[in-house]
Design a protein around this motif. Sequence first.
Motif, short mmCIF file in Angstrom:
data_model
loop_
_atom_site.label_atom_id
_atom_site.label_comp_id
_atom_site.label_asym_id
_atom_site.label_seq_id
_atom_site.Cartn_x
_atom_site.Cartn_y
_atom_site.Cartn_z
N ALA B 20 0.87 -1.25 -0.17
CA ALA B 20 0.03 -0.05 -0.08
C ALA B 20 0.88 1.25 0.09
O ALA B 20 0.59 2.09 -0.81
CB ALA B 20 -0.84 -0.18 1.12
N SER B 21 2.05 1.33 0.78
CA SER B 21 2.71 2.30 0.90
C SER B 21 3.38 2.65 -0.54
O SER B 21 3.49 3.76 -0.99
CB SER B 21 3.89 2.33 1.96
N LYS B 23 2.38 1.86 -3.29
CA LYS B 23 1.27 2.24 -4.42
C LYS B 23 0.83 3.67 -4.12
O LYS B 23 0.77 4.65 -5.10
CB LYS B 23 -0.10 1.50 -4.18
N VAL B 24 0.83 4.15 -2.75
CA VAL B 24 0.30 5.62 -2.57
C VAL B 24 1.58 6.30 -2.95
O VAL B 24 1.52 7.43 -3.44
CB VAL B 24 -0.18 5.69 -1.05
N GLY B 25 2.89 6.11 -2.24
CA GLY B 25 3.90 7.06 -2.25
C GLY B 25 4.33 7.20 -3.92
O GLY B 25 4.78 8.20 -4.34
N GLU B 27 2.13 6.63 -6.21
CA GLU B 27 1.31 7.07 -7.04
C GLU B 27 1.05 6.37 -8.34
O GLU B 27 0.67 6.53 -9.18
CB GLU B 27 1.27 8.91 -7.44
N TRP B 127 9.39 3.66 -0.21
CA TRP B 127 8.30 3.64 0.75
C TRP B 127 7.95 2.45 1.67
O TRP B 127 7.51 2.51 2.58
CB TRP B 127 7.07 4.11 -0.23
#
Lengths: 763, 254
Positions: B20-21, B23-25, B27, B127
Amino acid sequence: MARIKLDISRRSFLKGGLATGGLALMSPTASIDSAVGMLSADDPWYREGDIKTTYNVCDVCPWRCGVVVHTVNGIVRKIDGNPADPKSRGMLCARGQGGVSFMYDPDRLQSPMIRTGERGSGQFKEVTWEEALDYVAAALLQVKDKYGEEALAVFGHTSGDHWFADHFAQAWGTPNAAKPSSSLCLSPRDEAATLTYGSAVGGHEPVDWDSIQAFTLIGSHIGEDARNTLMQDFANAQARGAKVIVVDPRFSSVAAKADYWLPIKPGTDTALMLAWMNVLITESLYDAAYVEEWTEGLEELAAHVAEFTPDWAAGITDLPAAQIRETALVMAENMPAAAVIPGRHVTWYGNDSQRMRSTYLVNALLGTYGREGGMYFNKSVYLDHYPLPPYTVTGSSGGCSAEPGEESAELPLGPTGKARADGVRESFMRGPTAMQELIDPMISGDPYPIRALVAYGVNLLNSIPNPERTIEALKALDFVVAIDVLPQEHIAWADVVLPEATYLERYEDLWTVPHKTPYIAMREPAADPLYDTKPGWWISRELGMRVGLEDFYKWETIEEWIDKRLVSVGSSLDDMRAQGGVIVQKGKPYLEDFDGASPFHTASGKINLYSEELAEAGHDPMPVYEPTDEPPTGYFRLLYGRSPVHTFAKTQNTPVLNDIDPENEIWVNVDAAEQLGVKDGDYVMLENQDGARSGPVQVKATQRIRSDAVFMVHGFGHNSPGLTRANGKGASDTKLQTRYKLDPISGGAGMRVNFVRLDKEGV
Amino acid sequence: MEYAFLLDLGRCIGCQACVASCKVGNELGEGQQYIELIEKTNGEFPNLTGGWDNHRCFHCADAACVTVCPTGALFKEDGLTRLERDVCSGCSYCTEACPYDIPVMYEGKSSKCDGCAATVSAGGSPWCVGTCPSAALEYGPREVIQAEAHKRAEAMRDRYPNAHVYGETQAGGLGLLVVMPDDPELLDIPIDPKTPFMADAWQKVVQPAAVGITLGTAVLAGAAAVISRRNHEQEMVVIEAEGLVRDSEKSEEG
């Protein structure tokens, strides 16, 4: 806190070659060209633009990690653990990482709405806040005039629930305020703890992980139930060589890390605990000095467990007697740095308080409480409440972050003389208000009518068992208002919908966390609220002002409320910000910190191995194994748990989290699946003992589960078209929980008493 | 300086925080992941072992994806395998060449972990590493990571007698050193990752011939045929790097 001592920081490599103190790289071979540093509010390093860094408390799951939020040009981009926070310690789980995506979910409720179609039709018109709030206030006052204040039920969950289930409900005067985190989750655990050693376990289980040497997890799924701190503590303890015993019908992620996996027959854990006590006592392996000084009732307990030998338990639990004895020995060898971990969701079979008590008695024999490496004593935070007039009624909504409260002999009465309608003192003994027991009064009017409901952040149809009954209640009520972020299924049944700003868009009251080192954490907005949404505190206040509760809302802004409270610890919002968003206080974790006084808040000041209180109330004074109903032929017991990526029924629609884990599966033992002619990856329907059916769900045929039970992750199977990603994906365990068994001690709703069969038809 | 990741599979509990980190970090888009955790189970109930295959770039020193990449979108830097997606032409050779089956095509371009190049150059840490609750991930100078990996493998031998460090010899040495509690094949991670035919062919045949456009095109067509056959058979057509001998047993299994 035992942190890994690696010569590099996992947080950031600051450019520039400055080597700071003890954190410098000390490899004998490598030279360093970058040194370490910690992320802070002054250190916006990862994106160009106008960067704002704010402190927050994560609201994606109820563990409430302190986080640092990065906003770039007004857009929230990334959330990380706050290094100063005693829970997150700079790390964050998948759910927490999904917070940004939760905020920017285009499916969010965007405007206040008033119902135009039938209840349940989901037809609404958008209105202004003024209109919506006036409408709600008028409806609530009408119910009050007709039936009294107690006719309003207030259900609250998520981090703003205080403003509704506690503050508003108590000011208004209804004792019928409840949180799912009590009777649908923790009540048996905390009531049993209070009866046994005088205090609740509390929101953050006080396990002394840093020096624990042996521990047992019973149906507790660290890694799947992704509590950030627990994953850190578990990984460190396991790597240090602490012995790990996992008792679970399923080979969970944490069972795969265990030294001993006990694939117990579901519902028989109390028998295992009784056998462990038998071994500890008959073989004189318990901590005799501790038991002598700090407990009462050893003689009775010894006589009680004499017959509960490992051989006896083997026949019940489906575990080898030798393994039962061996694991008891492992715990004894490591005492007092050994504990049966309390776990979290414990409402399983309706005898849950007694099961939890049996684990506490094992701990008491091991001398665990107040000992290094065992279970420490949580200390509450020192911080003043905001000065308010006395509440109209004292509530008992409980919740996982509640301070351990005194159970009063007399139930508090509302303004028209009515006590809680959930049947406490009659159908169960004590504890916080049982949410599921307030549904019947909405339908039957017995013991008195509940005619209106405020539902804040609770998914009514995916948390309370027997959702068909809940729908019946929603049809019967005079008035329902739902305050939420997403169009969850129960929203369609509300008369008024009030859209809330997410945790990233609002201030919140301070978190006061009882802990080894008690601490205060803060939340401030990382961005302005999207759409026409408002913070919960604002909604609570606007409603309060409209229904004559001005005296309880004399503050104008939440910042004012927070700053007033912080005066008592010589701080302020600005000061907290400067300190990294957290204020940590000193704790009193161990027996020796009490200078000979008893830390056990029981009448005798000792741990009750034998409970007079239970005996007087007509319950077994010492835990007894009671068999639970067996699955009928062709059915499996329905077990449920968590995905590390999702929280309750709340995050399945969150884009990033949905992308990683879009639907749940039904775990079926491979041999059982083969007998049924279903293969891994097939879709099946589930039908329970009462004919309730799920939607299609994918089979996971696995060695990882016993053949008498199936397992699924809770929270999927949404039935709400507004949740465009999650709607219709996977199966809802709640829908299949048409039955529950009430725990006669705590009022907990045991939900693992439902059975399902797999049906290939209709997929 | 060479950098490396440490992945401690004794600690990894499959919580997906890294996924998740990342994917988010970074983007990443919908359906795009640089890390995938795959649950593995061995044995029969109740005698089971299990763990998590962290399916993510191993950052090979002899990176087959870099060898076959015609545009330089994939390249080695600081011991890691970087990817400049802007430069990728979408040929998908890397997806065929990788012995670990890591790169995938996402929106017409190669997609895989680049070691958080931008984040690290801005002073951050990758990340996944920054967020890992169980401290199963670390990042730093390769020698430090290597020493830490050996320390951890040693420390877990009481519980996992076969614990060892994976990645010191594979594919010329990996930029992701794995503290492996047991046989990597239990997690479907190959002990001896084979570079498929593509990479070898590229190195030995296509590149030397690339001066002649016509010939190069002809060989590329041949390479494309191999790719399509592999896709058709849904399995690796492994050609031993030295002998160029087809492993017929393997292809028949499919």
